[in-house]
Design a protein around this motif. Structure first.
Motif, PDB file in Angstrom:
ATOM      1  N   ARG A  63       0.828  -1.211   0.000  1.00 51.96           N
ATOM      2  CA  ARG A  63       0.000   0.000   0.000  1.00 51.96           C
ATOM      3  C   ARG A  63       0.861   1.259   0.000  1.00 51.96           C
ATOM      4  NH1 ARG A  63      -2.154  -3.506   3.386  1.00 51.96           N
ATOM      5  NH2 ARG A  63      -4.027  -4.571   2.679  1.00 51.96           N
ATOM      6  N   ASP A  64       0.258   2.350  -0.445  1.00 51.72           N
ATOM      7  CA  ASP A  64       0.923   3.642  -0.560  1.00 51.72           C
ATOM      8  C   ASP A  64       1.446   4.159   0.779  1.00 51.72           C
ATOM      9  OD1 ASP A  64       1.722   5.815  -2.251  1.00 51.72           O
ATOM     10  OD2 ASP A  64       0.072   6.993  -1.424  1.00 51.72           O
ATOM     11  N   ASP A  65       0.820   3.758   1.890  1.00 50.24           N
ATOM     12  CA  ASP A  65       1.232   4.229   3.219  1.00 50.24           C
ATOM     13  C   ASP A  65       2.316   3.340   3.842  1.00 50.24           C
ATOM     14  OD1 ASP A  65      -0.185   1.939   3.900  1.00 50.24           O
ATOM     15  OD2 ASP A  65      -1.555   2.953   5.268  1.00 50.24           O
ATOM     16  N   TYR A  66       2.946   2.505   3.041  1.00 50.63           N
ATOM     17  CA  TYR A  66       4.033   1.607   3.463  1.00 50.63           C
ATOM     18  C   TYR A  66       3.557   0.483   4.391  1.00 50.63           C
ATOM     19  CZ  TYR A  66       7.137   4.908   1.227  1.00 50.63           C
ATOM     20  OH  TYR A  66       7.752   5.708   0.296  1.00 50.63           O
ATOM     21  N   THR A  67       2.289   0.136   4.314  1.00 50.37           N
ATOM     22  CA  THR A  67       1.814  -1.061   4.997  1.00 50.37           C
ATOM     23  C   THR A  67       1.605  -2.133   3.919  1.00 50.37           C
ATOM     24  OG1 THR A  67      -0.534  -0.434   4.836  1.00 50.37           O
ATOM     25  CG2 THR A  67       0.666   0.233   6.851  1.00 50.37           C
ATOM     26  N   PHE A  68       1.602  -3.379   4.355  1.00 51.19           N
ATOM     27  CA  PHE A  68       1.367  -4.462   3.402  1.00 51.19           C
ATOM     28  C   PHE A  68       0.524  -5.546   4.054  1.00 51.19           C
ATOM     29  CE2 PHE A  68       4.829  -6.419   5.723  1.00 51.19           C
ATOM     30  CZ  PHE A  68       4.532  -7.769   5.676  1.00 51.19           C
ATOM     31  N   SER A  69      -0.086  -6.352   3.210  1.00 50.89           N
ATOM     32  CA  SER A  69      -0.698  -7.606   3.646  1.00 50.89           C
ATOM     33  C   SER A  69      -0.262  -8.656   2.624  1.00 50.89           C
ATOM     34  CB  SER A  69      -2.219  -7.507   3.729  1.00 50.89           C
ATOM     35  OG  SER A  69      -2.766  -7.190   2.474  1.00 50.89           O
ATOM     36  N   ALA A  70      -0.043  -9.841   3.110  1.00 54.45           N
ATOM     37  CA  ALA A  70       0.409 -10.928   2.241  1.00 54.45           C
ATOM     38  C   ALA A  70      -0.320 -12.198   2.648  1.00 54.45           C
ATOM     39  CB  ALA A  70       1.916 -11.108   2.369  1.00 54.45           C
ATOM     40  N   LYS A  71      -0.604 -13.020   1.667  1.00 55.70           N
ATOM     41  CA  LYS A  71      -1.319 -14.268   1.928  1.00 55.70           C
ATOM     42  C   LYS A  71      -0.568 -15.419   1.272  1.00 55.70           C
ATOM     43  CE  LYS A  71      -5.840 -16.338   1.644  1.00 55.70           C
ATOM     44  NZ  LYS A  71      -7.218 -16.222   1.290  1.00 55.70           N
ATOM     45  N   ASP A  72      -0.365 -16.491   2.055  1.00 56.47           N
ATOM     46  CA  ASP A  72       0.227 -17.742   1.559  1.00 56.47           C
ATOM     47  C   ASP A  72       1.658 -17.582   1.039  1.00 56.47           C
ATOM     48  OD1 ASP A  72      -2.100 -19.223   2.161  1.00 56.47           O
ATOM     49  OD2 ASP A  72      -3.028 -18.485   0.309  1.00 56.47           O
ATOM     50  N   VAL A  73       2.445 -16.725   1.680  1.00 58.16           N
ATOM     51  CA  VAL A  73       3.834 -16.477   1.271  1.00 58.16           C
ATOM     52  C   VAL A  73       4.734 -17.595   1.799  1.00 58.16           C
ATOM     53  CG1 VAL A  73       5.782 -14.902   1.550  1.00 58.16           C
ATOM     54  CG2 VAL A  73       3.481 -13.994   1.198  1.00 58.16           C
ATOM     55  N   PRO A  74       5.503 -18.258   0.912  1.00 58.57           N
ATOM     56  CA  PRO A  74       6.448 -19.276   1.387  1.00 58.57           C
ATOM     57  C   PRO A  74       7.547 -18.635   2.242  1.00 58.57           C
ATOM     58  CG  PRO A  74       6.115 -19.451  -0.989  1.00 58.57           C
ATOM     59  CD  PRO A  74       5.481 -18.166  -0.546  1.00 58.57           C
ATOM     60  N   VAL A  75       7.794 -19.192   3.422  1.00 64.08           N
ATOM     61  CA  VAL A  75       8.826 -18.664   4.311  1.00 64.08           C
ATOM     62  C   VAL A  75       9.839 -19.731   4.727  1.00 64.08           C
ATOM     63  CG1 VAL A  75       7.428 -16.747   5.169  1.00 64.08           C
ATOM     64  CG2 VAL A  75       7.369 -18.955   6.361  1.00 64.08           C
ATOM     65  N   ALA A  76       9.538 -21.005   4.505  1.00 68.56           N
ATOM     66  CA  ALA A  76      10.463 -22.090   4.851  1.00 68.56           C
ATOM     67  C   ALA A  76      10.143 -23.309   3.987  1.00 68.56           C
ATOM     68  CB  ALA A  76      10.362 -22.443   6.331  1.00 68.56           C
ATOM     69  N   TRP A  77      11.167 -24.152   3.806  1.00 70.24           N
ATOM     70  CA  TRP A  77      11.030 -25.378   3.001  1.00 70.24           C
ATOM     71  C   TRP A  77      11.984 -26.410   3.565  1.00 70.24           C
ATOM     72  CZ3 TRP A  77      14.296 -26.536  -1.726  1.00 70.24           C
ATOM     73  CH2 TRP A  77      13.807 -27.638  -2.436  1.00 70.24           C
ATOM     74  N   ASP A  78      11.535 -27.646   3.700  1.00 70.26           N
ATOM     75  CA  ASP A  78      12.410 -28.659   4.283  1.00 70.26           C
ATOM     76  C   ASP A  78      13.284 -29.381   3.258  1.00 70.26           C
ATOM     77  OD1 ASP A  78       9.747 -29.502   3.873  1.00 70.26           O
ATOM     78  OD2 ASP A  78       9.827 -31.079   5.340  1.00 70.26           O
ATOM     79  N   GLY A  79      13.319 -28.917   2.032  1.00 74.97           N
ATOM     80  CA  GLY A  79      14.287 -29.426   1.066  1.00 74.97           C
ATOM     81  C   GLY A  79      13.728 -30.420   0.079  1.00 74.97           C
ATOM     82  N   PRO A  80      14.569 -30.816  -0.883  1.00 71.38           N
ATOM     83  CA  PRO A  80      14.132 -31.711  -1.942  1.00 71.38           C
ATOM     84  C   PRO A  80      14.090 -33.165  -1.463  1.00 71.38           C
ATOM     85  CG  PRO A  80      16.427 -31.170  -2.246  1.00 71.38           C
ATOM     86  CD  PRO A  80      15.947 -30.392  -1.052  1.00 71.38           C
TER      87      PRO A  80
END
Length: 159
Positions: A63-80
């Motif tokens: 957003r223009d006021d430097y706030t954000f919202s995010a949904k379902d963002v990958p933040v970790a993965w246990d590898g292949p």
């Protein structure tokens, strides 16, 4: 203390950039072009994850006021590994862009719950993109690719 935080942030961004280069072009391949700088007006809006992010597709709203919202963002993965799991979060917080971090491409910082997520910018066919790729847990050099592109200048588009 602030300069220590900046150095830690820069280190994390460097790790993210290594992930970006390896996820995008393969080991030893050419790196993607990067912008010299990004502007506020280039960033405000809705950013959708590509299909490589998996399902559900993540969405980040800056957003223009430097706030954000995010949904379902990958933040970790246990590898292949068989049955590998991707940890996804829905987040709200403050954002800012960094243009002048020596030796690094411009990047986005999402600040939430005393944490930060760093997303470096790059260019693909002249279009500004962000890498939200996640490095595997355990220090392995594997990345879970997730790349974002701005789909609307209106952060509330598609609600």
């Amino acid at each position: 203390m602030r300069s220590g935080t900046a150095r830690i942030g820069a280190s994390l961004v460097a790790v993210a950039l290594v992930g970006l280069a390896s996820a995008g072009c393969g080991a030893g391949g050419p790196t993607r072009p990067t912008p010299k700088a990004v502007t506020h007006s280039q960033l405000v809006g809705r950013w959708d994850g590509d299909r490589d992010c998996g399902s559900p597709v993540p969405v980040i709203r800056l957003r223009d006021d430097y706030t954000f919202s995010a949904k379902d963002v990958p933040v970790a993965w246990d590898g292949p590994v068989p049955d590998a799991k991707v940890t996804r979060l829905s987040l709200d917080g403050k954002w800012h862009a960094v243009n002048k971090d020596p030796g690094l491409t411009p990047y986005l910082v999402l600040g939430y719950e005393n944490e930060h997520k760093f997303l470096p910018f790059y260019l693909e066919h002249g279009e500004l993109r962000m890498s939200g790729s996640v490095v595997a847990d355990g220090g392995d050099p594997y990345t879970y690719p997730c790349h974002y592109r701005r789909t609307s200048a209106d952060p509330d588009f598609g609600r």
